[in-house]
Design a protein around this motif. Structure first.
Motif, PDB file in Angstrom:
ATOM      1  N   GLU A  66       8.878  -0.243   1.522  1.00 57.96           N
ATOM      2  CA  GLU A  66       9.608  -0.463   0.268  1.00 57.96           C
ATOM      3  C   GLU A  66       8.824  -1.376  -0.673  1.00 57.96           C
ATOM      4  OE1 GLU A  66      13.350  -1.984   1.624  1.00 57.96           O
ATOM      5  OE2 GLU A  66      14.122   0.016   2.099  1.00 57.96           O
ATOM      6  N   LEU A  67       8.196  -2.415  -0.142  1.00 59.80           N
ATOM      7  CA  LEU A  67       7.411  -3.320  -0.977  1.00 59.80           C
ATOM      8  C   LEU A  67       6.276  -2.579  -1.674  1.00 59.80           C
ATOM      9  CD1 LEU A  67       7.150  -6.490   1.272  1.00 59.80           C
ATOM     10  CD2 LEU A  67       8.224  -6.352  -0.975  1.00 59.80           C
ATOM     11  N   THR A  68       5.590  -1.718  -0.939  1.00 67.08           N
ATOM     12  CA  THR A  68       4.476  -0.991  -1.546  1.00 67.08           C
ATOM     13  C   THR A  68       4.968  -0.001  -2.593  1.00 67.08           C
ATOM     14  OG1 THR A  68       4.453   0.693   0.188  1.00 67.08           O
ATOM     15  CG2 THR A  68       3.034  -1.208   0.502  1.00 67.08           C
ATOM     16  N   THR A  69       6.101   0.620  -2.338  1.00 67.42           N
ATOM     17  CA  THR A  69       6.642   1.600  -3.276  1.00 67.42           C
ATOM     18  C   THR A  69       7.188   0.938  -4.538  1.00 67.42           C
ATOM     19  OG1 THR A  69       7.228   3.078  -1.453  1.00 67.42           O
ATOM     20  CG2 THR A  69       8.329   3.459  -3.554  1.00 67.42           C
ATOM     21  N   LEU A  70       7.999  -0.087  -4.361  1.00 67.43           N
ATOM     22  CA  LEU A  70       8.673  -0.725  -5.496  1.00 67.43           C
ATOM     23  C   LEU A  70       7.734  -1.535  -6.386  1.00 67.43           C
ATOM     24  CD1 LEU A  70      11.935  -1.966  -3.747  1.00 67.43           C
ATOM     25  CD2 LEU A  70      11.729  -0.086  -5.382  1.00 67.43           C
ATOM     26  N   TYR A  71       6.762  -2.209  -5.769  1.00 60.86           N
ATOM     27  CA  TYR A  71       5.953  -3.147  -6.529  1.00 60.86           C
ATOM     28  C   TYR A  71       4.493  -2.755  -6.650  1.00 60.86           C
ATOM     29  CZ  TYR A  71      10.217  -5.703  -5.826  1.00 60.86           C
ATOM     30  OH  TYR A  71      11.535  -6.051  -5.794  1.00 60.86           O
ATOM     31  N   GLY A  72       4.118  -1.635  -6.057  1.00 60.75           N
ATOM     32  CA  GLY A  72       2.750  -1.153  -6.185  1.00 60.75           C
ATOM     33  C   GLY A  72       1.715  -2.082  -5.570  1.00 60.75           C
ATOM     34  N   ILE A  73       2.098  -2.759  -4.513  1.00 62.20           N
ATOM     35  CA  ILE A  73       1.173  -3.686  -3.866  1.00 62.20           C
ATOM     36  C   ILE A  73       0.568  -3.047  -2.623  1.00 62.20           C
ATOM     37  CG2 ILE A  73       2.414  -5.716  -4.693  1.00 62.20           C
ATOM     38  CD1 ILE A  73       3.497  -5.966  -1.778  1.00 62.20           C
ATOM     39  N   ASP A  74      -0.537  -3.629  -2.163  1.00 66.21           N
ATOM     40  CA  ASP A  74      -1.112  -3.219  -0.893  1.00 66.21           C
ATOM     41  C   ASP A  74      -0.486  -4.081   0.191  1.00 66.21           C
ATOM     42  OD1 ASP A  74      -2.965  -1.229  -1.707  1.00 66.21           O
ATOM     43  OD2 ASP A  74      -4.273  -2.799  -2.481  1.00 66.21           O
ATOM     44  N   ALA A  75       0.026  -3.445   1.222  1.00 67.72           N
ATOM     45  CA  ALA A  75       0.622  -4.172   2.336  1.00 67.72           C
ATOM     46  C   ALA A  75       0.334  -3.415   3.617  1.00 67.72           C
ATOM     47  CB  ALA A  75       2.129  -4.316   2.133  1.00 67.72           C
ATOM     48  N   CYS A  76       0.371  -4.146   4.708  1.00 65.50           N
ATOM     49  CA  CYS A  76       0.214  -3.509   6.010  1.00 65.50           C
ATOM     50  C   CYS A  76       1.019  -4.301   7.024  1.00 65.50           C
ATOM     51  CB  CYS A  76      -1.250  -3.430   6.412  1.00 65.50           C
ATOM     52  SG  CYS A  76      -2.029  -5.018   6.719  1.00 65.50           S
TER      53      CYS A  76
END
Length: 90
Positions: free
Chosen positions: A34-44
């Protein structure tokens, strides 16, 4: 309807602990997505489990390596900036 606050303590029942772990791990992976989708950030996410021989990796090994390399590069840049600031102050 609000949820009750969960009292954080070790779950002594083995089967309940395993079930709770799997559910929370699933929720953690969903939040990362959800974080990557909503805010366009790179996460793993990398989760090591006593129940599995291999860690669970989200989204993929290649993406995890990319995110980690971005973090390392960012740290190097910060260190260089701090060194420059330190030299200017001398």
């Amino acid at each position: 309807m609000t949820r009750k606050k969960v009292k954080l303590q070790y779950v002594s029942n083995d089967s309940a602990r395993k079930a709770s772990f799997k559910e929370r791990k699933k929720g953690l992976m969903k939040k990362a997505s959800e974080l990557t989708t909503l805010y366009g950030i790179d996460a793993c996410a990398i989760v090591y489990s006593p129940y599995d021989s291999q860690p669970e990796i989200w989204p993929s090994l290649a993406r995890v390596q990319r995110v980690l390399s971005l973090g390392r590069e960012s740290n190097r840049q910060r260190e260089m900036q701090n060194q420059k600031k330190g030299k200017k102050m001398e």
